[in-house]
Design a protein around this motif. Structure first.
Motif, PDB file in Angstrom:
ATOM      1  N   THR A   1      25.990 -34.265 -30.887  1.00 54.43           N
ATOM      2  CA  THR A   1      25.921 -35.530 -31.622  1.00 54.43           C
ATOM      3  C   THR A   1      26.680 -36.637 -30.886  1.00 54.43           C
ATOM      4  O   THR A   1      26.295 -37.800 -30.928  1.00 54.43           O
ATOM      5  CB  THR A   1      26.469 -35.341 -33.055  1.00 54.43           C
ATOM      6  N   ALA A   2      27.738 -36.260 -30.182  1.00 55.46           N
ATOM      7  CA  ALA A   2      28.540 -37.233 -29.423  1.00 55.46           C
ATOM      8  C   ALA A   2      27.914 -37.590 -28.079  1.00 55.46           C
ATOM      9  O   ALA A   2      28.480 -38.380 -27.324  1.00 55.46           O
ATOM     10  CB  ALA A   2      29.952 -36.688 -29.206  1.00 55.46           C
ATOM     11  N   GLY A   3      26.738 -37.019 -27.771  1.00 55.29           N
ATOM     12  CA  GLY A   3      26.032 -37.399 -26.552  1.00 55.29           C
ATOM     13  C   GLY A   3      26.275 -36.496 -25.360  1.00 55.29           C
ATOM     14  O   GLY A   3      25.935 -36.868 -24.236  1.00 55.29           O
ATOM     15  N   LEU A   4      26.831 -35.319 -25.594  1.00 54.18           N
ATOM     16  CA  LEU A   4      27.051 -34.385 -24.485  1.00 54.18           C
ATOM     17  C   LEU A   4      25.978 -33.299 -24.524  1.00 54.18           C
ATOM     18  O   LEU A   4      25.436 -32.974 -25.579  1.00 54.18           O
ATOM     19  CB  LEU A   4      28.452 -33.765 -24.570  1.00 54.18           C
ATOM     20  N   ALA A   5      25.690 -32.743 -23.363  1.00 51.14           N
ATOM     21  CA  ALA A   5      24.683 -31.688 -23.250  1.00 51.14           C
ATOM     22  C   ALA A   5      25.305 -30.480 -22.563  1.00 51.14           C
ATOM     23  O   ALA A   5      26.124 -30.633 -21.654  1.00 51.14           O
ATOM     24  CB  ALA A   5      23.473 -32.183 -22.458  1.00 51.14           C
ATOM     25  N   PRO A   6      24.901 -29.276 -22.996  1.00 51.58           N
ATOM     26  CA  PRO A   6      25.515 -28.076 -22.435  1.00 51.58           C
ATOM     27  C   PRO A   6      24.986 -27.726 -21.053  1.00 51.58           C
ATOM     28  O   PRO A   6      23.810 -27.900 -20.757  1.00 51.58           O
ATOM     29  CB  PRO A   6      25.127 -26.989 -23.440  1.00 51.58           C
ATOM     30  N   GLY A   7      25.882 -27.222 -20.228  1.00 50.73           N
ATOM     31  CA  GLY A   7      25.485 -26.626 -18.958  1.00 50.73           C
ATOM     32  C   GLY A   7      25.276 -25.140 -19.175  1.00 50.73           C
ATOM     33  O   GLY A   7      25.237 -24.659 -20.306  1.00 50.73           O
ATOM     34  N   MET A   8      25.158 -24.418 -18.101  1.00 48.96           N
ATOM     35  CA  MET A   8      24.984 -22.971 -18.172  1.00 48.96           C
ATOM     36  C   MET A   8      26.301 -22.317 -18.574  1.00 48.96           C
ATOM     37  O   MET A   8      27.363 -22.725 -18.118  1.00 48.96           O
ATOM     38  CB  MET A   8      24.532 -22.420 -16.817  1.00 48.96           C
ATOM     39  N   ALA A   9      26.210 -21.278 -19.396  1.00 48.51           N
ATOM     40  CA  ALA A   9      27.399 -20.521 -19.781  1.00 48.51           C
ATOM     41  C   ALA A   9      27.914 -19.749 -18.570  1.00 48.51           C
ATOM     42  O   ALA A   9      27.135 -19.155 -17.827  1.00 48.51           O
ATOM     43  CB  ALA A   9      27.071 -19.567 -20.921  1.00 48.51           C
ATOM     44  N   GLN A  10      29.228 -19.804 -18.389  1.00 50.70           N
ATOM     45  CA  GLN A  10      29.885 -19.016 -17.340  1.00 50.70           C
ATOM     46  C   GLN A  10      30.665 -17.900 -18.014  1.00 50.70           C
ATOM     47  O   GLN A  10      31.445 -18.156 -18.930  1.00 50.70           O
ATOM     48  CB  GLN A  10      30.868 -19.884 -16.550  1.00 50.70           C
ATOM     49  N   SER A  11      30.461 -16.688 -17.562  1.00 54.10           N
ATOM     50  CA  SER A  11      31.153 -15.551 -18.146  1.00 54.10           C
ATOM     51  C   SER A  11      32.603 -15.514 -17.672  1.00 54.10           C
ATOM     52  O   SER A  11      32.876 -15.584 -16.469  1.00 54.10           O
ATOM     53  CB  SER A  11      30.447 -14.252 -17.756  1.00 54.10           C
ATOM     54  N   LEU A  12      33.526 -15.412 -18.619  1.00 57.60           N
ATOM     55  CA  LEU A  12      34.949 -15.279 -18.294  1.00 57.60           C
ATOM     56  C   LEU A  12      35.423 -13.846 -18.508  1.00 57.60           C
ATOM     57  O   LEU A  12      36.331 -13.389 -17.835  1.00 57.60           O
ATOM     58  CB  LEU A  12      35.792 -16.234 -19.134  1.00 57.60           C
ATOM     59  N   ASP A  13      34.831 -13.171 -19.493  1.00 63.45           N
ATOM     60  CA  ASP A  13      35.177 -11.785 -19.800  1.00 63.45           C
ATOM     61  C   ASP A  13      33.906 -11.098 -20.276  1.00 63.45           C
ATOM     62  O   ASP A  13      33.600 -11.094 -21.475  1.00 63.45           O
ATOM     63  CB  ASP A  13      36.273 -11.737 -20.872  1.00 63.45           C
ATOM     64  N   PRO A  14      33.147 -10.526 -19.339  1.00 61.03           N
ATOM     65  CA  PRO A  14      31.859  -9.935 -19.701  1.00 61.03           C
ATOM     66  C   PRO A  14      31.974  -8.819 -20.743  1.00 61.03           C
ATOM     67  O   PRO A  14      31.106  -8.682 -21.603  1.00 61.03           O
ATOM     68  CB  PRO A  14      31.324  -9.374 -18.377  1.00 61.03           C
ATOM     69  N   GLU A  15      33.057  -8.065 -20.699  1.00 59.33           N
ATOM     70  CA  GLU A  15      33.236  -6.966 -21.636  1.00 59.33           C
ATOM     71  C   GLU A  15      33.306  -7.455 -23.079  1.00 59.33           C
ATOM     72  O   GLU A  15      32.748  -6.839 -23.980  1.00 59.33           O
ATOM     73  CB  GLU A  15      34.508  -6.207 -21.276  1.00 59.33           C
ATOM     74  N   ARG A  16      33.967  -8.585 -23.302  1.00 54.24           N
ATOM     75  CA  ARG A  16      34.094  -9.147 -24.656  1.00 54.24           C
ATOM     76  C   ARG A  16      33.051 -10.225 -24.944  1.00 54.24           C
ATOM     77  O   ARG A  16      32.989 -10.735 -26.060  1.00 54.24           O
ATOM     78  CB  ARG A  16      35.488  -9.742 -24.851  1.00 54.24           C
ATOM     79  N   GLY A  17      32.245 -10.594 -23.963  1.00 53.47           N
ATOM     80  CA  GLY A  17      31.236 -11.630 -24.161  1.00 53.47           C
ATOM     81  C   GLY A  17      31.811 -13.028 -24.243  1.00 53.47           C
ATOM     82  O   GLY A  17      31.228 -13.916 -24.862  1.00 53.47           O
ATOM     83  N   ILE A  18      32.950 -13.242 -23.603  1.00 55.40           N
ATOM     84  CA  ILE A  18      33.608 -14.550 -23.637  1.00 55.40           C
ATOM     85  C   ILE A  18      33.039 -15.434 -22.533  1.00 55.40           C
ATOM     86  O   ILE A  18      33.024 -15.051 -21.365  1.00 55.40           O
ATOM     87  CB  ILE A  18      35.134 -14.394 -23.496  1.00 55.40           C
ATOM     88  N   THR A  19      32.576 -16.617 -22.943  1.00 55.25           N
ATOM     89  CA  THR A  19      31.976 -17.558 -21.993  1.00 55.25           C
ATOM     90  C   THR A  19      32.601 -18.940 -22.163  1.00 55.25           C
ATOM     91  O   THR A  19      33.155 -19.272 -23.213  1.00 55.25           O
ATOM     92  CB  THR A  19      30.462 -17.689 -22.229  1.00 55.25           C
ATOM     93  N   VAL A  20      32.465 -19.736 -21.120  1.00 52.10           N
ATOM     94  CA  VAL A  20      32.817 -21.150 -21.198  1.00 52.10           C
ATOM     95  C   VAL A  20      31.548 -21.937 -20.877  1.00 52.10           C
ATOM     96  O   VAL A  20      30.801 -21.593 -19.965  1.00 52.10           O
ATOM     97  CB  VAL A  20      33.972 -21.543 -20.246  1.00 52.10           C
ATOM     98  N   VAL A  21      31.288 -22.952 -21.681  1.00 57.03           N
ATOM     99  CA  VAL A  21      30.165 -23.862 -21.437  1.00 57.03           C
ATOM    100  C   VAL A  21      30.749 -25.245 -21.226  1.00 57.03           C
ATOM    101  O   VAL A  21      31.561 -25.719 -22.018  1.00 57.03           O
ATOM    102  CB  VAL A  21      29.176 -23.869 -22.621  1.00 57.03           C
ATOM    103  N   SER A  22      30.354 -25.880 -20.134  1.00 60.84           N
ATOM    104  CA  SER A  22      30.809 -27.238 -19.814  1.00 60.84           C
ATOM    105  C   SER A  22      29.759 -28.216 -20.323  1.00 60.84           C
ATOM    106  O   SER A  22      28.640 -28.257 -19.837  1.00 60.84           O
ATOM    107  CB  SER A  22      31.025 -27.376 -18.307  1.00 60.84           C
ATOM    108  N   TRP A  23      30.146 -28.965 -21.338  1.00 63.84           N
ATOM    109  CA  TRP A  23      29.288 -29.995 -21.935  1.00 63.84           C
ATOM    110  C   TRP A  23      29.541 -31.294 -21.186  1.00 63.84           C
ATOM    111  O   TRP A  23      30.673 -31.696 -21.003  1.00 63.84           O
ATOM    112  CB  TRP A  23      29.638 -30.156 -23.413  1.00 63.84           C
ATOM    113  N   ARG A  24      28.475 -31.952 -20.753  1.00 65.46           N
ATOM    114  CA  ARG A  24      28.617 -33.164 -19.950  1.00 65.46           C
ATOM    115  C   ARG A  24      27.843 -34.321 -20.572  1.00 65.46           C
ATOM    116  O   ARG A  24      26.757 -34.144 -21.109  1.00 65.46           O
ATOM    117  CB  ARG A  24      28.119 -32.920 -18.531  1.00 65.46           C
ATOM    118  N   ARG A  25      28.406 -35.478 -20.433  1.00 68.01           N
ATOM    119  CA  ARG A  25      27.750 -36.685 -20.929  1.00 68.01           C
ATOM    120  C   ARG A  25      26.608 -37.059 -19.986  1.00 68.01           C
ATOM    121  O   ARG A  25      26.765 -37.011 -18.779  1.00 68.01           O
ATOM    122  CB  ARG A  25      28.756 -37.830 -21.020  1.00 68.01           C
TER     123      ARG A  25
END
Length: 184
Positions: free
Chosen positions: A157-181
């Protein structure tokens, strides 16, 4: 002065930064995310955070604005020349950064809820790390409006769009997504 505002947050499945008491549980502390976060802080010209954000060992060495409503505009933060107390209602962030001696560069926004929310219209990038196996009912949300809306909905809603998820901990399914304007 050209600033790039970059947010960093790790949240539970339900979008919380901390539990009901404001404590970050060990289940939200992820080594790979902490390393990602610290690299971002190392690259930043300054940090912006609330007065209740946790201090890091390197905090006194970093230029930072500490948001508080207890002053009219800006004020020294004790005897630390690298920090400035800042009332977001009293002076624009660009002016406060200038008073801190920061003329441009990446500005890391590191919380809490109100600070993350205040910068929604200004983020150039927001790095959102998700921990899917943790739920913190009635916890401290990453943005005002969570959990009624997801953090992702508010970023979109604030005008950002998600990039590809990067896995930080594959065993736990933890990801980081970088949202960019401005990305489609």
């Amino acid at each position: 002065m050209l600033y790039r505002f970059i947010g960093y947050a790790i949240v539970s499945e339900d979008g919380m930064l901390a539990d009901i008491a404001g404590v970050i549980p060990p289940s939200l502390i992820v080594k790979a995310d902490q390393e990602f976060f610290m690299r971002g802080l190392d690259a930043a010209a300054a940090l912006v955070h609330g007065r209740n954000s946790a201090e890091q060992p390197t905090s006194p060495l970093r230029r930072r604005l500490i948001a508080t409503r207890k002053i009219p505009a800006t004020a020294p933060a004790g005897d630390n020349p690298n920090a400035l107390l800042w009332n977001p209602q009293g002076v624009p962030v660009d002016d406060a950064l200038n008073r801190l001696g920061v003329q441009g560069g990446d500005i890391a926004i590191i919380g809490g809820t109100d600070i993350f929310g205040a910068f929604l219209p200004r983020y150039d990038v927001f790095h959102l790390t998700r921990v899917p196996d943790v739920v913190l009912p009635s916890g401290r949300p990453v943005f005002p409006g969570v959990p009624a809306q997801s953090p992702e909905t508010l970023l979109k809603t604030a005008g950002l769009a998600p990039g590809m998820a990067q896995s930080l901990d594959p065993e736990r399914g933890i990801t980081v997504v970088s949202w960019r304007r401005g990305e489609a």
